[in-house]
Design a protein around this motif. Structure first.
Motif, PDB file in Angstrom:
ATOM      1  N   THR A 154       0.830  -1.205   0.000  1.00  0.00           N
ATOM      2  CA  THR A 154       0.000   0.000   0.000  1.00  0.00           C
ATOM      3  C   THR A 154       0.870   1.263   0.000  1.00  0.00           C
ATOM      4  N   SER A 155       1.921   1.247   0.816  1.00  0.00           N
ATOM      5  CA  SER A 155       2.828   2.403   0.860  1.00  0.00           C
ATOM      6  C   SER A 155       3.581   2.568  -0.457  1.00  0.00           C
ATOM      7  N   SER A 204       4.677  -1.593  -9.526  1.00  0.00           N
ATOM      8  CA  SER A 204       5.161  -2.957  -9.779  1.00  0.00           C
ATOM      9  C   SER A 204       5.772  -3.552  -8.516  1.00  0.00           C
ATOM     10  N   GLU A 205       6.460  -2.740  -7.731  1.00  0.00           N
ATOM     11  CA  GLU A 205       6.989  -3.211  -6.444  1.00  0.00           C
ATOM     12  C   GLU A 205       5.837  -3.505  -5.485  1.00  0.00           C
ATOM     13  N   ALA A 206       4.797  -2.683  -5.547  1.00  0.00           N
ATOM     14  CA  ALA A 206       3.627  -2.906  -4.702  1.00  0.00           C
ATOM     15  C   ALA A 206       2.991  -4.253  -5.026  1.00  0.00           C
ATOM     16  N   VAL A 207       2.867  -4.553  -6.318  1.00  0.00           N
ATOM     17  CA  VAL A 207       2.271  -5.835  -6.716  1.00  0.00           C
ATOM     18  C   VAL A 207       3.109  -6.997  -6.186  1.00  0.00           C
ATOM     19  N   GLU A 208       4.427  -6.848  -6.172  1.00  0.00           N
ATOM     20  CA  GLU A 208       5.297  -7.893  -5.615  1.00  0.00           C
ATOM     21  C   GLU A 208       4.987  -8.122  -4.137  1.00  0.00           C
ATOM     22  N   GLN A 209       4.864  -7.026  -3.385  1.00  0.00           N
ATOM     23  CA  GLN A 209       4.555  -7.150  -1.958  1.00  0.00           C
ATOM     24  C   GLN A 209       3.153  -7.736  -1.753  1.00  0.00           C
ATOM     25  N   PHE A 210       2.195  -7.257  -2.533  1.00  0.00           N
ATOM     26  CA  PHE A 210       0.846  -7.815  -2.436  1.00  0.00           C
ATOM     27  C   PHE A 210       0.854  -9.300  -2.795  1.00  0.00           C
ATOM     28  N   GLY A 211       1.688  -9.678  -3.759  1.00  0.00           N
ATOM     29  CA  GLY A 211       1.799 -11.088  -4.133  1.00  0.00           C
ATOM     30  C   GLY A 211       2.288 -11.944  -2.979  1.00  0.00           C
ATOM     31  N   ARG A 212       3.222 -11.421  -2.222  1.00  0.00           N
ATOM     32  CA  ARG A 212       3.706 -12.147  -1.031  1.00  0.00           C
ATOM     33  C   ARG A 212       2.583 -12.266   0.006  1.00  0.00           C
ATOM     34  N   ASN A 247      -6.248  -4.948  -3.635  1.00  0.00           N
ATOM     35  CA  ASN A 247      -5.087  -4.051  -3.637  1.00  0.00           C
ATOM     36  C   ASN A 247      -4.249  -4.245  -4.891  1.00  0.00           C
ATOM     37  N   ILE A 248      -4.112  -5.493  -5.313  1.00  0.00           N
ATOM     38  CA  ILE A 248      -3.367  -5.764  -6.547  1.00  0.00           C
ATOM     39  C   ILE A 248      -4.071  -5.108  -7.732  1.00  0.00           C
ATOM     40  N   VAL A 249      -5.395  -5.216  -7.785  1.00  0.00           N
ATOM     41  CA  VAL A 249      -6.164  -4.596  -8.873  1.00  0.00           C
ATOM     42  C   VAL A 249      -5.883  -3.100  -8.932  1.00  0.00           C
ATOM     43  N   ARG A 250      -5.911  -2.428  -7.781  1.00  0.00           N
ATOM     44  CA  ARG A 250      -5.675  -0.979  -7.761  1.00  0.00           C
ATOM     45  C   ARG A 250      -4.287  -0.636  -8.312  1.00  0.00           C
ATOM     46  N   ALA A 251      -3.285  -1.410  -7.907  1.00  0.00           N
ATOM     47  CA  ALA A 251      -1.917  -1.143  -8.381  1.00  0.00           C
ATOM     48  C   ALA A 251      -1.806  -1.428  -9.881  1.00  0.00           C
TER      49      ALA A 251
END
Length: 124
Positions: free
Chosen positions: A55-56, A64-72, A92-96
């Motif tokens: 989110t941050s 793209s880094e956010a999606v990686e964190q959301f993926g984890r 959250n992934i959708v938003r990113a």
């Protein structure tokens, strides 16, 4: 001791949340990284940290880094068999993905989020 590192990680997450509320996402990211380094053995806590980290990062435009964190976080939600958490992380992934212009990927992920929300609505 494990309890001590868990408490430290929770305190770091709380500090990160204060920075995030103040719109200082760079500082929030710094504290979330520390939380992950401090205590990574608690799946629920790790899920929360990765989700907040994503989110941050998204707030900083680092989608793209956010999606990686959301993926984890998503992996952990699935390991925990929590459709409700899975649905939240997928949103959250959708938003990113949308913010990055990844419309096809966002549509696929939105369908996954809807499926997870339906499963959560029927009980886990």
């Amino acid at each position: 001791r494990t309890g001590d590192t868990r408490s430290q990680a929770i305190a770091l997450v709380c500090i990160a949340a204060l920075y995030s509320d103040a719109k200082d996402e760079r500082s929030a990211v710094r504290y979330l990284k520390q939380a992950l380094e401090t205590h990574g053995s608690d799946r629920a806590l790790s899920l929360s940290v990765h989700n907040n980290f994503g989110t941050s990062l998204a707030a900083l435009g680092r989608n793209s880094e956010a999606v990686e964190q959301f993926g984890r976080a998503l992996t952990l939600a699935r390991q925990m068999n929590s459709s409700s958490l899975e649905s939240q992380v997928l949103r959250n992934i959708v938003r990113a993905q949308l913010a990055d212009g990844e419309l096809d990927a966002a549509a696929r992920t939105a369908r996954e989020a809807l499926d997870a929300a339906r499963r959560a609505g029927g009980g886990e």
